[in-house]
Design an enzyme around this catalytic site. Structure first.
Site, PDB file in Angstrom:
ATOM      1  N   GLU A 153       0.836  -1.189   0.000  1.00 15.84           N
ATOM      2  CA  GLU A 153       0.000   0.000   0.000  1.00 15.84           C
ATOM      3  C   GLU A 153       0.870   1.237   0.000  1.00 15.84           C
ATOM      4  OE1 GLU A 153      -2.716   0.275   3.395  1.00 15.84           O
ATOM      5  OE2 GLU A 153      -4.167  -0.834   2.217  1.00 15.84           O
ATOM      6  N   LEU A 177       0.838   6.516   3.751  1.00 20.16           N
ATOM      7  CA  LEU A 177       0.393   7.900   3.872  1.00 20.16           C
ATOM      8  C   LEU A 177       1.169   8.570   5.012  1.00 20.16           C
ATOM      9  CD1 LEU A 177      -3.448   7.306   3.419  1.00 20.16           C
ATOM     10  CD2 LEU A 177      -1.790   7.991   1.689  1.00 20.16           C
ATOM     11  N   HIS A 186      -6.947   8.611  11.316  1.00 18.48           N
ATOM     12  CA  HIS A 186      -7.715   7.357  11.240  1.00 18.48           C
ATOM     13  C   HIS A 186      -9.160   7.725  11.557  1.00 18.48           C
ATOM     14  CE1 HIS A 186      -8.444   2.945  12.251  1.00 18.48           C
ATOM     15  NE2 HIS A 186      -9.548   3.560  12.650  1.00 18.48           N
ATOM     16  N   HIS A 207       0.273   1.713  16.425  1.00 20.51           N
ATOM     17  CA  HIS A 207      -0.917   1.389  15.630  1.00 20.51           C
ATOM     18  C   HIS A 207      -2.090   0.941  16.482  1.00 20.51           C
ATOM     19  CE1 HIS A 207       1.560   1.986  12.185  1.00 20.51           C
ATOM     20  NE2 HIS A 207       2.302   0.918  12.417  1.00 20.51           N
ATOM     21  N   LYS A 247      -5.162   2.111  19.140  1.00 20.54           N
ATOM     22  CA  LYS A 247      -5.900   3.318  19.516  1.00 20.54           C
ATOM     23  C   LYS A 247      -5.796   3.596  21.011  1.00 20.54           C
ATOM     24  CE  LYS A 247      -8.929   1.964  15.832  1.00 20.54           C
ATOM     25  NZ  LYS A 247     -10.059   1.097  15.506  1.00 20.54           N
ATOM     26  N   ARG A 305     -17.545  -6.633  13.895  1.00 21.10           N
ATOM     27  CA  ARG A 305     -17.867  -6.879  15.314  1.00 21.10           C
ATOM     28  C   ARG A 305     -18.086  -5.542  15.995  1.00 21.10           C
ATOM     29  NH1 ARG A 305     -13.169  -4.649  17.172  1.00 21.10           N
ATOM     30  NH2 ARG A 305     -11.319  -5.147  15.958  1.00 21.10           N
ATOM     31  N   ARG A 321      -8.836   5.178  26.770  1.00 17.04           N
ATOM     32  CA  ARG A 321      -8.654   3.779  27.181  1.00 17.04           C
ATOM     33  C   ARG A 321      -7.659   3.759  28.338  1.00 17.04           C
ATOM     34  NH1 ARG A 321      -8.300  -0.182  21.931  1.00 17.04           N
ATOM     35  NH2 ARG A 321      -9.754   0.937  20.583  1.00 17.04           N
TER      36      ARG A 321
HETATM   37  P1  ADP Z   1      -4.540  -3.746  11.885  1.00 19.55           P
HETATM   38  O1  ADP Z   1      -5.592  -4.676  11.344  1.00 19.55           O
HETATM   39  O2  ADP Z   1      -3.247  -4.451  12.199  1.00 19.55           O
HETATM   40  O3  ADP Z   1      -5.036  -2.876  12.989  1.00 19.55           O
HETATM   41  P2  ADP Z   1      -4.937  -1.588   9.928  1.00 19.55           P
HETATM   42  O4  ADP Z   1      -4.928  -1.816   8.466  1.00 19.55           O
HETATM   43  O5  ADP Z   1      -6.257  -1.362  10.577  1.00 19.55           O
HETATM   44  O6  ADP Z   1      -4.155  -2.805  10.655  1.00 19.55           O
HETATM   45  O7  ADP Z   1      -4.002  -0.393  10.282  1.00 19.55           O
HETATM   46  C1  ADP Z   1      -3.709  -0.032  11.624  1.00 19.55           C
HETATM   47  C2  ADP Z   1      -3.040   1.311  11.666  1.00 19.55           C
HETATM   48  O8  ADP Z   1      -1.824   1.303  10.888  1.00 19.55           O
HETATM   49  C3  ADP Z   1      -3.848   2.442  11.078  1.00 19.55           C
HETATM   50  O9  ADP Z   1      -4.777   2.988  12.002  1.00 19.55           O
HETATM   51  C4  ADP Z   1      -2.744   3.411  10.733  1.00 19.55           C
HETATM   52  O10 ADP Z   1      -2.261   4.042  11.908  1.00 19.55           O
HETATM   53  C5  ADP Z   1      -1.624   2.530  10.211  1.00 19.55           C
HETATM   54  N1  ADP Z   1      -1.710   2.321   8.742  1.00 19.55           N
HETATM   55  C6  ADP Z   1      -2.361   1.329   8.089  1.00 19.55           C
HETATM   56  N2  ADP Z   1      -2.267   1.459   6.743  1.00 19.55           N
HETATM   57  C7  ADP Z   1      -1.526   2.572   6.523  1.00 19.55           C
HETATM   58  C8  ADP Z   1      -1.049   3.289   5.335  1.00 19.55           C
HETATM   59  N3  ADP Z   1      -1.335   2.842   4.112  1.00 19.55           N
HETATM   60  N4  ADP Z   1      -0.316   4.400   5.520  1.00 19.55           N
HETATM   61  C9  ADP Z   1      -0.005   4.862   6.760  1.00 19.55           C
HETATM   62  N5  ADP Z   1      -0.405   4.257   7.902  1.00 19.55           N
HETATM   63  C10 ADP Z   1      -1.152   3.133   7.806  1.00 19.55           C
END
Ligand code: ADP
Length: 450
Positions: free
Chosen positions: A200, A203, A208, A235, A237, A291, A337
């Site tokens: 990907e 960014l 988020h 990563h 919250k 969920r 949290r």
């Molecule tokens: P997980 O399932 O492990 O939680 P996510 O795809 O939901 O993974 O991503 C978790 C976090 O990782 C996001 O909230 C963001 O902070 C970071 N993240 C995910 N994808 C990207 C991206 N393409 N660019 C920058 N940060 C990302």
């Protein structure tokens, strides 16, 4: 409607589900490991069954034990909460084979959304904007280099089976890409038993922002607005709020409608969250969680809708009576949290809570299974509870949050309360001007400053 619900979870979410069941007049069964015999939800449930020793794989993830507990108690439905078996399609199917209802979406939707590559393809086909990247899994280094050159560096290698921020690696330049691929693959293999990865665009400064949805599995689905979960550490919250401080009502309507219409096309059943990164005015899908989420209370506070009550009713086959125009957003809500962790080193701090006093007053909600004398076991996540605050405006909400944090007393263990007391007084949090990297930078500076 269900007669008796078995709650296949622990901690604050087990208590939260139990409360919804009580209000619906449904009998409850708590299950617990030997480490959780004294848990609040066990005390408050109509019945309880011990399902095994402390390690989750022997208790909360132990499907034969859970089936036996359903059998013994005559439960006709299982609420999985979040984590554990909540996104396990096989578990949903096994329950069905035993004529027990799974309170969650159809197994096929759990399966599709559980594979992040499939999820992204599905989202795109349903008209949801996605992060630019590989079309599917990456099978070779050459393919990775070709895709990365197309989308431009930096890129992020992500695990198809990912969750909890694991199996993610950034490659800043072409030189680092092969290394990022192999590290992400081996991490994914170790954590999920599946080394499929995809690529990907990384960014640089996104927020988020996620959209809450609710569907009845019969083609009716609505959205309940967004939650901004940009305050993250590793990563994960830390603080969530609704509405997002950076989007307009028109943007909310547009992204909400895009998502709700996709859910209508899917005949989606139950609650779900479609997660996006948001940068320069644009939304990019990253994943969907099928969920209830930890941070669902902020949505409940601004809409007045009990999400778990709705989730249970649609799972029982009742039509969703809420229409989109019934969802009215009022004021602002923030959730912190509170973890049993040291506020700067984040070292877990299980143990006995010697003093416990929760804040109160207008607009304050504490979702927690803790009490004075309760011992937090070392085997599970470190969430002590969630402080959720509502105000007419974001400023009022922040003012109330400062006051509530000062009142909150949890002694005997370390908690992250002092971190929140600091955060709520920073100019960035006051202004809502933070992205997903802000907290990590802030913490690095704080530690330097000590
Ligand atoms: P997980 O399932 O492990 O939680 P996510 O795809 O939901 O993974 O991503 C978790 C976090 O990782 C996001 O909230 C963001 O902070 C970071 N993240 C995910 N994808 C990207 C991206 N393409 N660019 C920058 N940060 C990302």
């Amino acid at each position: 409607m269900f007669q008796k619900i078995l709650i296949a979870n622990r901690g604050e979410i087990a208590l939260r589900i139990l409360r919804a069941c009580k209000e619906l007049g449904i009998a409850t069964v708590a299950v617990h490991s030997t480490a959780d015999a004294d848990a609040m939800h066990v005390r408050l449930a109509d019945e309880s069954v011990c399902i095994g020793p402390p390690p989750a794989r022997d208790s909360y993830l132990n499907v034969p034990s859970l089936l036996a507990a359903c059998e013994i108690t005559g439960a006709d439905a299982v609420h999985p909460g979040y984590g554990f078996l909540a996104e396990n399609a096989r578990f949903a199917e096994i329950l069905k084979d035993h004529n027990i209802h799974f309170i969650g979406p159809k197994a096929e939707h759990i399966r599709t959304m559980g594979d992040k590559i499939e999820a992204k393809k599905t989202a795109q086909a349903l008209g949801i904007p996605v992060v630019p990247g590989s079309d599917g899994g990456i099978t070779s280094d050459e393919e990775a280099h070709r895709v990365a050159a197309e989308i431009g560096f930096p890129v992020l290698v992500k695990a198809a089976a990912g969750g909890g921020g694991r199996g993610m690696k950034v490659a800043l330049t072409a030189e680092g890409l092969s290394q990022a691929l192999s590290t992400a693959r081996s991490e994914a293999k170790a954590a999920f038993g599946d080394d499929a990865v995809y690529l990907e665009k990384y960014l640089a400064k996104p927020r988020h922002i996620e959209v809450q949805v609710l569907g009845d599995g019969r083609g009716h689905a609505i959205h309940l607005g967004e939650r901004d979960c940009s305050l993250q550490r590793r990563h994960q919250k830390v603080w969530e709020e609704a509405p997002s401080p950076v989007i307009t009502p028109a943007q909310r309507h547009e992204i909400g409608e895009t998502v709700a219409s996709a859910m209508r096309k899917l005949n989606y059943l139950g609650v779900g969250t479609v997660e996006f990164l948001y940068e320069d005015g644009k939304f990019y899908f990253i994943e969907m969680n099928t969920r209830i989420q930890v941070e669902h209370p902020v949505t409940e506070m601004v809409t007045g809708i009990d999400l778990i009550n709705e989730q249970i009713r649609v799972a029982a086959g009742e039509p969703l009576t809420l229409r989109q125009e019934d969802v009215v957003f009022e004021g602002h809500a923030i959730e912190c949290r509170v973890n049993a962790e040291h506020p700067t080193t984040f070292r877990p701090s299980p143990g006995k809570i010697t003093h416990y006093h929760v804040p109160g007053g207008l607009g304050i909600r504490v979702d927690s299974n803790a009490y004075q004398g309760y011992s937090i076991p070392p085997y599970y996540d470190s969430l002590v509870g969630k402080l959720i605050v509502h105000g007419k405006t974001r400023d009022e909400c922040l003012m109330r949050l400062r006051r509530a944090l000062d009142e909150f007393v949890v002694d005997g263990i370390d908690t992250t309360l002092p971190l929140f007391r600091t955060l709520v007084r920073t100019k960035e949090m006051a202004a809502g001007a933070y992205d997903i990297h802000w907290l990590e930078h802030f913490l690095a500076e704080e530690i330097k400053g000590v």
